[in-house]
Design a protein around this motif. Structure first.
Motif, PDB file in Angstrom:
ATOM      1  N   ALA A  27       0.859  -1.194   0.000  1.00 55.09           N
ATOM      2  CA  ALA A  27       0.000   0.000   0.000  1.00 55.09           C
ATOM      3  C   ALA A  27       0.891   1.238   0.000  1.00 55.09           C
ATOM      4  N   GLY A  28       0.308   2.371  -0.322  1.00 54.26           N
ATOM      5  CA  GLY A  28       1.081   3.608  -0.423  1.00 54.26           C
ATOM      6  C   GLY A  28       1.843   3.954   0.840  1.00 54.26           C
ATOM      7  N   ALA A  29       1.168   3.834   2.003  1.00 55.21           N
ATOM      8  CA  ALA A  29       1.823   4.207   3.261  1.00 55.21           C
ATOM      9  C   ALA A  29       3.004   3.282   3.568  1.00 55.21           C
ATOM     10  N   ARG A  73      -5.706   0.633  -1.248  1.00 55.48           N
ATOM     11  CA  ARG A  73      -5.348   0.171  -2.593  1.00 55.48           C
ATOM     12  C   ARG A  73      -3.942  -0.417  -2.535  1.00 55.48           C
TER      13      ARG A  73
END
Lengths: 105, 141
Positions: A27-29, A73
């Motif tokens: 995920a982005g984080a 996402r």
């Protein structure tokens, strides 16, 4: 599939994180933590990689109501992305260029 | 005494502000996502809010949101490039479809006029249908 995007040091950091665990979704984080990039730098890189077919993304399984939070996402490396990433990292290694350090949590 | 009262008030204010950080972060994210093209903005807004909610630290939530002050122009550029690529690919595909149809017609494969079901459809409502597919092919190719 589009033309290959410019591989900057920051985008190589992202590819390197994916290459360390090619089958893992990120995920982005998680990627921000691993690469040390800010959200404003990371997301354009992810979008460009996705547009040219290096990465694929999908929403988290399950409904937001069941999860108790919005769905995240997740991004995964595609076969093409893995090939290009390994090639770029290998070339840089052969040229003696210091590869960007990525910190895995 | 006055200093102690002031410190107490400041600490209360900071504690309140700390509790407001997620709300501030989500507000920033919504504002930044609204600058993007609608489809991309919708996706990014959902994705970014999910990342903020998944992060346990209030300060990191704000850090995430503040980082987005930088990348919006790059995201818009990447989205436009992709849209342009898709549009040009669509024109080439349509032209190729037209060439195939004209080629088949020239070889006499469609001596009788084709039934309406067999005719290639013209998907662009706001553009007139070309008189010949060949003209479209030469224009695009």
């Amino acid at each position: 599939m589009g033309a290959d995007p410019r591989l900057t040091q920051q985008s190589l950091k992202v590819l390197k994180v994916f290459c360390e665990a090619p089958r893992e979704s990120q995920a982005g984080a998680d990627l921000m933590k691993a690469t040390g990039l800010s959200s404003g730098t990371l997301y354009p890189i992810l979008l460009r990689f996705e547009n040219c077919g290096f990465l694929a993304s999908k929403w988290e399984h399950g409904k937001a109501t069941k999860l108790g939070r919005p769905r995240r996402r997740f991004y995964t490396l595609t076969g093409e992305g893995q090939r290009v990433a390994l090639e770029a990292l290998r070339e840089l290694g052969a040229a003696g260029v210091l590869l960007p350090q990525v910190g895995r949590s | 005494m006055t200093t102690e009262v002031l410190l107490l008030i400041v600490s209360f204010v900071l504690a309140d502000l700390h509790l407001c950080l997620p709300t501030i972060a989500k507000f920033i994210v919504r504002r930044r996502a609204s600058k993007l093209p609608p489809a991309l903005g919708e996706r990014m807004r959902e994705e970014w809010i999910a990342e903020i909610d998944a992060n346990p630290s209030h300060l990191l939530k704000l850090w995430f949101a503040l980082g987005l002050f930088r990348g919006i122009a790059d995201l818009i550029r990447a989205d436009r490039e992709q849209a342009a690529k898709e549009a040009s690919l669509n024109v080439v595909l349509r032209a190729e479809q037209g060439r195939l149809y004209d080629g088949a017609k020239a070889r006499g494969l469609s001596r009788t006029s084709p039934s309406p079901q067999c005719q290639p459809t013209w998907p662009y409502r706001d553009m007139p249908r070309p008189s010949s597919w060949a003209s479209l092919g030469s224009w695009a190719g």
